[in-house]
Scaffold this motif. Structure first.
Motif, PDB file in Angstrom:
ATOM      1  N   PRO A  10     105.688  39.047  43.155  1.00 16.21           N
ATOM      2  CA  PRO A  10     105.639  40.512  43.248  1.00 16.21           C
ATOM      3  C   PRO A  10     106.700  41.008  44.226  1.00 16.21           C
ATOM      4  O   PRO A  10     106.800  40.483  45.343  1.00 16.21           O
ATOM      5  CB  PRO A  10     104.232  40.791  43.772  1.00 16.21           C
ATOM      6  N   LYS A  13     107.937  46.081  46.587  1.00 17.95           N
ATOM      7  CA  LYS A  13     108.690  47.322  46.842  1.00 17.95           C
ATOM      8  C   LYS A  13     108.917  48.009  45.492  1.00 17.95           C
ATOM      9  O   LYS A  13     108.825  47.358  44.438  1.00 17.95           O
ATOM     10  CB  LYS A  13     110.038  46.995  47.513  1.00 17.95           C
ATOM     11  N   PRO A  14     109.213  49.298  45.541  1.00 13.09           N
ATOM     12  CA  PRO A  14     109.485  49.990  44.272  1.00 13.09           C
ATOM     13  C   PRO A  14     110.711  49.389  43.590  1.00 13.09           C
ATOM     14  O   PRO A  14     111.682  49.017  44.257  1.00 13.09           O
ATOM     15  CB  PRO A  14     109.775  51.431  44.714  1.00 13.09           C
ATOM     16  N   LEU A  15     110.659  49.247  42.270  1.00  9.42           N
ATOM     17  CA  LEU A  15     111.831  48.752  41.533  1.00  9.42           C
ATOM     18  C   LEU A  15     112.726  49.930  41.186  1.00  9.42           C
ATOM     19  O   LEU A  15     112.296  50.867  40.509  1.00  9.42           O
ATOM     20  CB  LEU A  15     111.397  48.043  40.254  1.00  9.42           C
ATOM     21  N   ALA A 255     107.361  49.408  34.498  1.00 11.84           N
ATOM     22  CA  ALA A 255     107.711  48.802  35.801  1.00 11.84           C
ATOM     23  C   ALA A 255     107.980  49.899  36.822  1.00 11.84           C
ATOM     24  O   ALA A 255     107.627  49.779  38.004  1.00 11.84           O
ATOM     25  CB  ALA A 255     108.940  47.905  35.638  1.00 11.84           C
ATOM     26  N   GLU A 256     108.566  50.979  36.353  1.00 11.90           N
ATOM     27  CA  GLU A 256     108.885  52.101  37.243  1.00 11.90           C
ATOM     28  C   GLU A 256     107.603  52.749  37.769  1.00 11.90           C
ATOM     29  O   GLU A 256     107.441  52.926  38.977  1.00 11.90           O
ATOM     30  CB  GLU A 256     109.711  53.108  36.436  1.00 11.90           C
ATOM     31  N   THR A 259     105.382  50.326  40.097  1.00  9.24           N
ATOM     32  CA  THR A 259     105.891  50.037  41.443  1.00  9.24           C
ATOM     33  C   THR A 259     106.291  51.305  42.187  1.00  9.24           C
ATOM     34  O   THR A 259     106.702  51.228  43.343  1.00  9.24           O
ATOM     35  CB  THR A 259     107.125  49.097  41.379  1.00  9.24           C
ATOM     36  N   GLY A 261     108.880  53.146  41.504  1.00 12.26           N
ATOM     37  CA  GLY A 261     110.332  53.130  41.669  1.00 12.26           C
ATOM     38  C   GLY A 261     111.036  54.179  40.824  1.00 12.26           C
ATOM     39  O   GLY A 261     110.416  55.154  40.361  1.00 12.26           O
ATOM     40  N   ALA A 363      96.199  45.426  42.500  1.00 13.35           N
ATOM     41  CA  ALA A 363      97.547  45.452  43.082  1.00 13.35           C
ATOM     42  C   ALA A 363      97.506  44.887  44.498  1.00 13.35           C
ATOM     43  O   ALA A 363      96.663  45.268  45.315  1.00 13.35           O
ATOM     44  CB  ALA A 363      98.078  46.883  43.089  1.00 13.35           C
ATOM     45  N   LEU A 388     104.327  41.863  38.588  1.00 13.83           N
ATOM     46  CA  LEU A 388     105.021  42.690  39.596  1.00 13.83           C
ATOM     47  C   LEU A 388     104.050  43.148  40.676  1.00 13.83           C
ATOM     48  O   LEU A 388     104.457  43.510  41.781  1.00 13.83           O
ATOM     49  CB  LEU A 388     105.641  43.934  38.932  1.00 13.83           C
ATOM     50  N   MET A 389     102.747  43.166  40.336  1.00 14.49           N
ATOM     51  CA  MET A 389     101.748  43.733  41.243  1.00 14.49           C
ATOM     52  C   MET A 389     100.775  42.696  41.808  1.00 14.49           C
ATOM     53  O   MET A 389     100.141  42.927  42.823  1.00 14.49           O
ATOM     54  CB  MET A 389     100.918  44.808  40.498  1.00 14.49           C
TER      55      MET A 389
END
Ligand SMILES: O=C(O)C1=C[C@@H](OP(=O)(O)O)[C@@H](O)[C@H](O)C1
Ligand SMILES: C=C(OP(=O)(O)O)C(=O)O
Length: 423
Positions: A10, A13-15, A255-256, A259, A261, A363, A388-389
């Motif tokens: 993971p 941080k924001p992607l 993904a945006e 996260t 991002g 998460a 990612l989480m």
């Protein structure tokens, strides 16, 4: 040979950054076929280069079409206006578009063509399309109801009226429509394609088919919501620009929002003509996805939405997804198994519906889970979002993404995602 597994770290941080989806699989495989059926040279730009489009390009080459690949996103296709009998069965892997579209198109070949695929494709139904071809007097058979299909053509497609039951796949309708212009030259005999049942998968794919056909010179009249009349025009070569893949875009949109991002895809969500772009409006509502999502008109986006739903504030029931059971794998089952591997009780199958029990507290946890992708690119790509989480999410057979998005893992890496335990 692809890698056996890969574990996602993971990013914490924001992607953010720029990440472009590749060209549309659906549009590339339509354009390749229509360019291959035309007489002359067509230049297809913005195209997808992946397993599915390679199978289509190789099949066309085997039938006398010249397909050059001057760069990563361009195909230059030169056809003679006629496909020639191939010397061996056409092997189309697990590419549903290539398999269904070619099954109808090769009826225009003067000779025998066998359309075959891998062990997954050999479980995906094609019976309704074969029944429709036979009803037009075309000699076609698929003894198991799935590939291989043997088609013995007499040099042109048949005219008349054909009914097709598209409940299992809209690709049958697209296949018949695209073969429609291939009746004998000069014959004043259109092909009428009519839906046998009210049901059809995502109608937006038929719209993509009609748009591509028109770009290559075909004339199709929509008689009513379930009937089309195709004129016997053949196809003309054309230069054709292919838009990015909307289904691939759903992973980046998800993904945006997951996260928090900001990923610049280089294309606005409203600019797509593909059905899966509708998923953007839903993804943008995260973490307040609706309680019920009808996936019927955005089927390939359902895996993305289902994994996203696990992190939603409230549970989500997915309806209208029965035909996900006959895609690259039984996706309803694969999603349920994968989500339950992460946390028991996270998903339930109810008939053909999938209910995802949301849990925003997932998460940040570490919950080691091996995700069986069943060689299905969309199961691999959607569960990467969970990785990612959540720590410990391992994707088995990760290189199955090569079907439609070969650079997927590199694209995530370019946004800062790292992997461990790659074997
Ligand atoms: O026509 C197309 O390009 C497609 C149609 C859909 O399949 P079905 O029509 O089998 O539902 C979709 O799932 C597939 O990825 C592409
Ligand atoms: C269902 C899919 O593919 P196809 O039917 O073209 O094999 C897909 O890409 O999700």
């Amino acid at each position: 040979m692809g890698r056996a597994k890969l574990t996602i770290l993971p990013p914490g941080k924001p992607l953010s950054g720029r990440a472009m989806p590749p060209g549309s699989k659906s549009i590339t495989n339509r354009a390749l076929l229509l360019a291959g059926l035309a007489s002359g040279t067509s230049r297809l730009t913005g195209a997808l280069r992946s397993d599915d489009t390679r199978y289509m390009a190789d099949a066309l080459r085997a039938m006398g079409v010249s397909v050059d690949e001057p760069d990563e996103t361009t195909f230059v296709v030169t056809g003679s206006g006629k496909l020639l009998p191939p010397s061996a069965p056409l092997f189309l892997g697990n590419a549903g578009t290539a398999t269904r579209f070619l099954t109808a198109a090769v009826a225009s070949v003067d000779g025998t063509v066998v359309v075959d695929g891998d062990e997954h494709m050999r479980k995906r139904p094609i019976g309704p399309l074969v029944v429709a071809l036979k009803s037009l007097g075309i000699d076609a058979e698929a003894p198991t109801g799935c590939p291989p299909v043997t088609v013995r053509g007499n040099g042109h497609f048949a005219s008349g009226r054909v009914e097709i039951d598209a409940g299992l796949s809209s690709q049958y309708v697209s296949a018949l429509l695209m073969a429609g212009p291939l009746v004998s030259q000069g014959a004043n005999a259109p092909l009428t394609v009519a839906l046998a049942g009210a049901e059809i998968g995502a109608r937006g794919y038929v719209d993509l088919t009609l748009a591509a056909m028109q770009a290559f010179g075909a004339k199709v009249e929509q008689i009513d919501a379930a009937t089309w009349k195709v004129e016997p025009t053949g196809y003309s070569a054309a230069d054709f620009v292919i838009e990015p893949d909307a289904s691939a875009a759903t992973y980046l949109w998800a993904a945006e929002v997951l996260t928090g991002g900001a990923i610049d895809l280089g294309v606005a969500a409203t600019a797509f003509t593909q059905p899966d772009a509708k998923a953007y409006e839903l993804i943008a509502q995260f973490p307040h996805l609706p309680a019920e999502i009808d996936g019927s008109q955005m089927q390939d986006a359902v895996p993305t939405l289902a994994v996203l739903a696990a992190f939603n504030e409230t549970p989500v029931r997915f309806t209208g997804i029965a035909n996900l059971r006959v895609k690259e794998c039984d996706r309803v089952r694969a999603l349920s198994l994968g989500l339950n591997a992460i946390r028991e009780g996270l998903a339930t199958e109810e008939g053909d519906d999938l209910i995802v029990a949301s849990d925003p507290s997932l998460a940040g946890q570490t919950l080691p889970a091996e995700i069986n992708t069943f060689a299905d690119h969309r199961i691999a790509m959607s569960f990467a979002l969970a990785g990612l989480m959540i720590g410990g999410v391992t994707i088995l057979d990760p290189d199955c993404v090569a079907k439609t998005f070969p650079s997927y893992w590199d694209v995530l890496a370019s946004l800062g995602v790292e992997y461990t335990d790659i074997v």
